[in-house]
Design a protein around this motif. Structure first.
Motif, short mmCIF file in Angstrom:
data_model
loop_
_atom_site.label_atom_id
_atom_site.label_comp_id
_atom_site.label_asym_id
_atom_site.label_seq_id
_atom_site.Cartn_x
_atom_site.Cartn_y
_atom_site.Cartn_z
N GLY A 1 0.79 -1.22 0.00
CA GLY A 1 0.00 0.00 0.00
C GLY A 1 0.82 1.28 0.00
N LEU A 2 2.06 1.24 0.52
CA LEU A 2 2.92 2.42 0.53
C LEU A 2 3.75 2.55 -0.74
N HIS A 3 3.67 1.52 -1.60
CA HIS A 3 4.40 1.53 -2.88
C HIS A 3 3.38 1.64 -4.01
N LYS A 4 2.58 2.70 -3.93
CA LYS A 4 1.47 2.85 -4.87
C LYS A 4 1.93 2.89 -6.32
N TYR A 5 3.13 3.38 -6.55
CA TYR A 5 3.67 3.49 -7.91
C TYR A 5 3.92 2.13 -8.54
N LYS A 6 3.97 1.08 -7.72
CA LYS A 6 4.24 -0.27 -8.25
C LYS A 6 2.97 -1.04 -8.60
N GLY A 7 1.82 -0.55 -8.17
CA GLY A 7 0.58 -1.30 -8.38
C GLY A 7 -0.48 -0.53 -9.13
N ILE A 8 -1.59 -1.20 -9.38
CA ILE A 8 -2.78 -0.57 -9.98
C ILE A 8 -3.96 -0.93 -9.10
N ASN A 9 -4.63 0.05 -8.53
CA ASN A 9 -5.69 -0.18 -7.56
C ASN A 9 -7.00 -0.53 -8.26
N ALA A 10 -7.44 -1.78 -8.09
CA ALA A 10 -8.68 -2.23 -8.74
C ALA A 10 -9.90 -1.51 -8.18
N ILE A 11 -9.87 -1.14 -6.90
CA ILE A 11 -11.00 -0.42 -6.31
C ILE A 11 -11.12 0.97 -6.94
N ASP A 12 -9.98 1.63 -7.17
CA ASP A 12 -10.02 2.93 -7.84
C ASP A 12 -10.64 2.80 -9.22
N ARG A 13 -10.24 1.78 -9.95
CA ARG A 13 -10.80 1.55 -11.28
C ARG A 13 -12.31 1.31 -11.21
N LEU A 14 -12.70 0.50 -10.24
CA LEU A 14 -14.11 0.18 -10.09
C LEU A 14 -14.92 1.43 -9.74
N MET A 15 -14.42 2.23 -8.79
CA MET A 15 -15.17 3.41 -8.36
C MET A 15 -15.33 4.41 -9.50
N LYS A 16 -14.30 4.55 -10.32
CA LYS A 16 -14.38 5.47 -11.47
C LYS A 16 -15.51 5.06 -12.41
N VAL A 17 -15.58 3.76 -12.71
CA VAL A 17 -16.63 3.27 -13.61
C VAL A 17 -18.01 3.42 -12.98
N LEU A 18 -18.12 3.11 -11.70
CA LEU A 18 -19.42 3.23 -11.03
C LEU A 18 -19.91 4.68 -11.04
N MET A 19 -19.02 5.63 -10.83
CA MET A 19 -19.41 7.04 -10.85
C MET A 19 -19.86 7.47 -12.25
N GLU A 20 -19.20 6.94 -13.27
CA GLU A 20 -19.60 7.27 -14.64
C GLU A 20 -20.98 6.68 -14.95
N ILE A 21 -21.23 5.46 -14.48
CA ILE A 21 -22.54 4.84 -14.71
C ILE A 21 -23.62 5.59 -13.93
N GLU A 22 -23.31 5.96 -12.68
CA GLU A 22 -24.29 6.71 -11.89
C GLU A 22 -24.64 8.05 -12.52
N ALA A 23 -23.71 8.63 -13.27
CA ALA A 23 -23.98 9.92 -13.93
C ALA A 23 -25.07 9.81 -14.98
N LEU A 24 -25.39 8.58 -15.42
CA LEU A 24 -26.48 8.39 -16.38
C LEU A 24 -27.82 8.81 -15.79
N GLU A 25 -27.89 8.89 -14.47
CA GLU A 25 -29.13 9.32 -13.82
C GLU A 25 -29.53 10.74 -14.22
N ASN A 26 -28.57 11.52 -14.67
CA ASN A 26 -28.82 12.94 -14.96
C ASN A 26 -29.40 13.19 -16.34
#
Length: 414
Positions: free
Chosen positions: A209-234
């Protein structure tokens, strides 16, 4: 005609104790879905209807143990066919905590009947039995035929119940359909939102977790997509005038029985993230995450249109995949059609209160009739703790809806 309708209502009053007995005994029969084992329910219903003069019936099973029952009753002359459709499976009981009595007690207390499936929808199923008996007793005074479909599998979306019945038994279709699923004696439902149930899956790359530059956060990816889908409500939704005007006219009554926001909810696409999980320990970058979502699709949008928008969002985001579990089109019948005019007049007369026509926020088997071009109206007892502990219905509600059913059947089949 009014004299005969009064006699039919009197029949319901005279069989009040029988109606209560049947509803209570139905609740005592477990029919939870899954597995939607409805054998005992069908056996009970056959016992109740087999000696009614003029009634014929058959059972239907596409997949065990999901058994359904179809019954027919003919009037004195050829004419139209009216269908009464209802489901005989129920939600799971879930945790026993909170239940004041056994979930399958069928307890009759303080003018109510308690237990799993009581309001959803064994009260209406009991009403159907009394309607069958009343219409048989007065069959010399009406034309055509009534079909009763007591279907399994509704709580699992109806694929092996009502949908299969309509695909394989054309005699189960008719000129109009009444569904007694839970709602209110004061609100006739003429349609419902569609839905898209799906899982969104995100892949990343694990690291400390302290070596963020070495990984790709799947939760971040998921949350980005969920927010884009939720924007369809508008996005704007343009409803057909007859649909929009009908629900706006119903708002005062329907929201007083449900809650504020119901009519607004019907006019918009909605996205609900119902379950989410990801990672295995807080100190690492998660490589996997997933979410279960339900998208409500209003009338004015199509399933194909919304699905294309969602898949477009998914496809442009790296590391995202999906699974679709179930889906259905938004659907409605003409709220100014014959069956609605007849039922609304009878409901107003029996309720002696303002009665309206509106949409349903959830879904039920009515949609399968609408997909076949059959006008479908829903009216049932008021919801009380549906799917929760201490589910119940009020007996006076059951008496009212049974009278509405039988007088509507009589009028429609003249």
């Amino acid at each position: 005609m009014e004299k005969l309708k009064n006699l039919l209502c009197q029949y319901v009053d005279e069989h009040r104790s029988e109606l209560i007995r049947i509803s209570s005994e139905l609740v005592r029969i477990p029919s939870e879905d899954p597995p939607s084992d409805t054998h005992a329910m069908v056996e009970y219903l056959i016992h109740e209807i087999k000696d009614i003069e003029g009634v014929t019936y058959q059972t239907y099973t596409r997949v065990e143990p999901k058994i359904s029952l179809i019954a027919w009753l003919k009037g004195s002359r050829p004419g139209k066919k009216l269908v009464f459709n209802g489901h005989i499976d129920t939600f799971l009981v879930g945790s026993p905590e909170g239940w004041e009595a056994d979930p399958f007690s069928g307890l009759v207390k303080d003018g109510k009947v308690f237990g799993r499936g009581s309001c959803d929808m064994k009260a209406a199923i009991a009403g159907y039995v009394i309607v069958m008996k009343a219409m048989a007793a007065y069959k010399d005074y009406w034309s055509g035929e009534i079909c009763f479909t007591f279907a399994s599998d509704e709580e699992s979306a109806g694929t092996y119940g009502t949908r299969a019945i309509l695909d394989e038994i054309p005699e189960a279709m008719g000129d109009a359909m009444i569904n007694g699923d839970v709602g209110s004696p004061r609100v006739l439902k003429f349609g419902e939102k569609g839905f898209l149930d799906m899982q969104i899956i995100a892949k990343g790359k694990a690291a400390h977790g302290l070596h963020k530059y070495k990984g790709i956060n799947a939760i971040d990816r998921l949350m980005k997509v969920l927010m884009e889908i939720e924007a369809l409500e508008n996005q704007e939704v343009v409803m057909p005038d007859v649909v929009l005007n009908t629900i706006l006219e119903s708002k005062e009554v329907s929201e007083s029985l449900d809650c504020p926001g119901e009519v607004e909810n019907m006019q918009h696409l909605t996205v609900n993230v119902g379950q989410i999980e990801g990672g295995y320990i807080y100190s690492t970058i998660p490589a996997n995450a997933k979410a279960q979502i339900t998208i409500g699709i209003p009338i004015g949008k199509t399933l194909g249109e919304v699905k294309a928008q969602v898949l477009s969002i998914i496809e442009k985001n790296e590391g995202i995949s999906y699974k679709i579990y179930s889906e259905t089109e938004p659907n409605y019948s003409d709220p100014e059609g014959e069956i609605f005019r007849i039922m609304l007049a009878n409901a107003k007369d029996i309720n002696q209160e303002k009665t309206v026509i509106s949409l349903r926020s959830g879904f039920d088997d009515s949609r399968f009739y609408r997909y076949k071009g059959i006008p479908a109206v829903l009216l049932g007892v008021t919801e009380h703790a549906m799917g929760d502990a201490n589910e119940y219905f009020e007996i006076e509600d059951m008496i009212k809806v049974t009278k509405i059913y039988v007088t509507t059947a009589f009028d429609f089949l003249q």
